[in-house]
Motif scaffolding. Structure first.
Motif, PDB file in Angstrom:
ATOM      1  N   MET A   1       0.826  -1.193   0.000  1.00  0.00           N
ATOM      2  CA  MET A   1       0.000   0.000   0.000  1.00  0.00           C
ATOM      3  C   MET A   1       0.871   1.257   0.000  1.00  0.00           C
ATOM      4  O   MET A   1       0.644   2.158  -0.774  1.00  0.00           O
ATOM      5  CB  MET A   1      -0.927  -0.047   1.214  1.00  0.00           C
ATOM      6  N   VAL A   2       1.845   1.304   0.878  1.00  0.00           N
ATOM      7  CA  VAL A   2       2.728   2.460   0.961  1.00  0.00           C
ATOM      8  C   VAL A   2       3.568   2.569  -0.303  1.00  0.00           C
ATOM      9  O   VAL A   2       3.790   3.659  -0.824  1.00  0.00           O
ATOM     10  CB  VAL A   2       3.616   2.382   2.227  1.00  0.00           C
ATOM     11  N   ASN A   3       4.034   1.431  -0.826  1.00  0.00           N
ATOM     12  CA  ASN A   3       4.845   1.420  -2.030  1.00  0.00           C
ATOM     13  C   ASN A   3       4.037   1.935  -3.225  1.00  0.00           C
ATOM     14  O   ASN A   3       4.573   2.637  -4.077  1.00  0.00           O
ATOM     15  CB  ASN A   3       5.365   0.006  -2.298  1.00  0.00           C
ATOM     16  N   ASN A   4       2.751   1.602  -3.278  1.00  0.00           N
ATOM     17  CA  ASN A   4       1.888   2.065  -4.358  1.00  0.00           C
ATOM     18  C   ASN A   4       1.737   3.587  -4.318  1.00  0.00           C
ATOM     19  O   ASN A   4       1.762   4.244  -5.350  1.00  0.00           O
ATOM     20  CB  ASN A   4       0.528   1.379  -4.281  1.00  0.00           C
ATOM     21  N   LYS A   5       1.558   4.144  -3.121  1.00  0.00           N
ATOM     22  CA  LYS A   5       1.455   5.597  -2.972  1.00  0.00           C
ATOM     23  C   LYS A   5       2.757   6.269  -3.381  1.00  0.00           C
ATOM     24  O   LYS A   5       2.748   7.317  -4.018  1.00  0.00           O
ATOM     25  CB  LYS A   5       1.099   5.969  -1.532  1.00  0.00           C
ATOM     26  N   PHE A   6       3.881   5.671  -3.007  1.00  0.00           N
ATOM     27  CA  PHE A   6       5.175   6.233  -3.376  1.00  0.00           C
ATOM     28  C   PHE A   6       5.354   6.222  -4.886  1.00  0.00           C
ATOM     29  O   PHE A   6       5.858   7.183  -5.462  1.00  0.00           O
ATOM     30  CB  PHE A   6       6.313   5.462  -2.699  1.00  0.00           C
ATOM     31  N   ASN A   7       4.953   5.132  -5.553  1.00  0.00           N
ATOM     32  CA  ASN A   7       5.066   5.051  -7.007  1.00  0.00           C
ATOM     33  C   ASN A   7       4.186   6.091  -7.692  1.00  0.00           C
ATOM     34  O   ASN A   7       4.603   6.702  -8.679  1.00  0.00           O
ATOM     35  CB  ASN A   7       4.703   3.653  -7.497  1.00  0.00           C
ATOM     36  N   THR A   8       2.994   6.296  -7.196  1.00  0.00           N
ATOM     37  CA  THR A   8       2.100   7.306  -7.756  1.00  0.00           C
ATOM     38  C   THR A   8       2.698   8.689  -7.579  1.00  0.00           C
ATOM     39  O   THR A   8       2.697   9.501  -8.514  1.00  0.00           O
ATOM     40  CB  THR A   8       0.727   7.230  -7.069  1.00  0.00           C
ATOM     41  N   SER A  10       5.851   9.412  -7.190  1.00  0.00           N
ATOM     42  CA  SER A  10       7.051   9.484  -8.017  1.00  0.00           C
ATOM     43  C   SER A  10       6.699   9.764  -9.474  1.00  0.00           C
ATOM     44  O   SER A  10       7.345  10.569 -10.138  1.00  0.00           O
ATOM     45  CB  SER A  10       7.841   8.187  -7.893  1.00  0.00           C
ATOM     46  N   ARG A  11       5.657   9.111  -9.979  1.00  0.00           N
ATOM     47  CA  ARG A  11       5.231   9.346 -11.364  1.00  0.00           C
ATOM     48  C   ARG A  11       4.720  10.764 -11.552  1.00  0.00           C
ATOM     49  O   ARG A  11       4.989  11.403 -12.576  1.00  0.00           O
ATOM     50  CB  ARG A  11       4.160   8.347 -11.762  1.00  0.00           C
ATOM     51  N   LEU A  12       3.980  11.289 -10.565  1.00  0.00           N
ATOM     52  CA  LEU A  12       3.487  12.658 -10.641  1.00  0.00           C
ATOM     53  C   LEU A  12       4.641  13.649 -10.667  1.00  0.00           C
ATOM     54  O   LEU A  12       4.647  14.591 -11.473  1.00  0.00           O
ATOM     55  CB  LEU A  12       2.552  12.957  -9.469  1.00  0.00           C
ATOM     56  N   VAL A  13       5.625  13.440  -9.812  1.00  0.00           N
ATOM     57  CA  VAL A  13       6.793  14.323  -9.764  1.00  0.00           C
ATOM     58  C   VAL A  13       7.543  14.282 -11.091  1.00  0.00           C
ATOM     59  O   VAL A  13       7.943  15.320 -11.628  1.00  0.00           O
ATOM     60  CB  VAL A  13       7.714  13.954  -8.577  1.00  0.00           C
ATOM     61  N   GLN A  14       7.710  13.107 -11.660  1.00  0.00           N
ATOM     62  CA  GLN A  14       8.415  12.979 -12.929  1.00  0.00           C
ATOM     63  C   GLN A  14       7.656  13.677 -14.067  1.00  0.00           C
ATOM     64  O   GLN A  14       8.280  14.306 -14.932  1.00  0.00           O
ATOM     65  CB  GLN A  14       8.659  11.503 -13.277  1.00  0.00           C
TER      66      GLN A  14
END
Length: 79
Positions: A1-8, A10-14
């Motif tokens: 769950m936390v990893n999914n939020k981090f990936n989202t 990260s994609r937004l920042v990129q």
């Protein structure tokens, strides 16, 4: 769950980093306009000590204020 939020996140920042300079400036100007409208409305609500419901005259002023402020911000080099 936390990893999914981090990936989202990260994609937004990129995606934001990948935008052109013009797109970033336009995004900041749009955000500033919305926040200026909200803050002006909030200040009128605080002043009247109730939720402020604007009339057509005051609605015009609430929307015109940021329209004047954005070029001033641009002139001072904020964009």
């Amino acid at each position: 769950m936390v990893n999914n939020k981090f990936n989202t996140y990260s994609r937004l920042v990129q995606r934001l980093i990948g935008l052109s300079r013009f797109s970033k400036s336009l995004l900041v100007m749009t955000t500033d306009y919305a926040l200026l409208v909200l803050s002006f409305w909030a200040s009128l609500s605080i002043r009247s000590n109730a939720i402020y419901l604007p009339t057509s005259d005051s609605n015009f002023l609430i929307l015109l204020g940021p329209t004047i402020a954005i070029p001033v911000f641009y002139f001072f080099g904020l964009y």
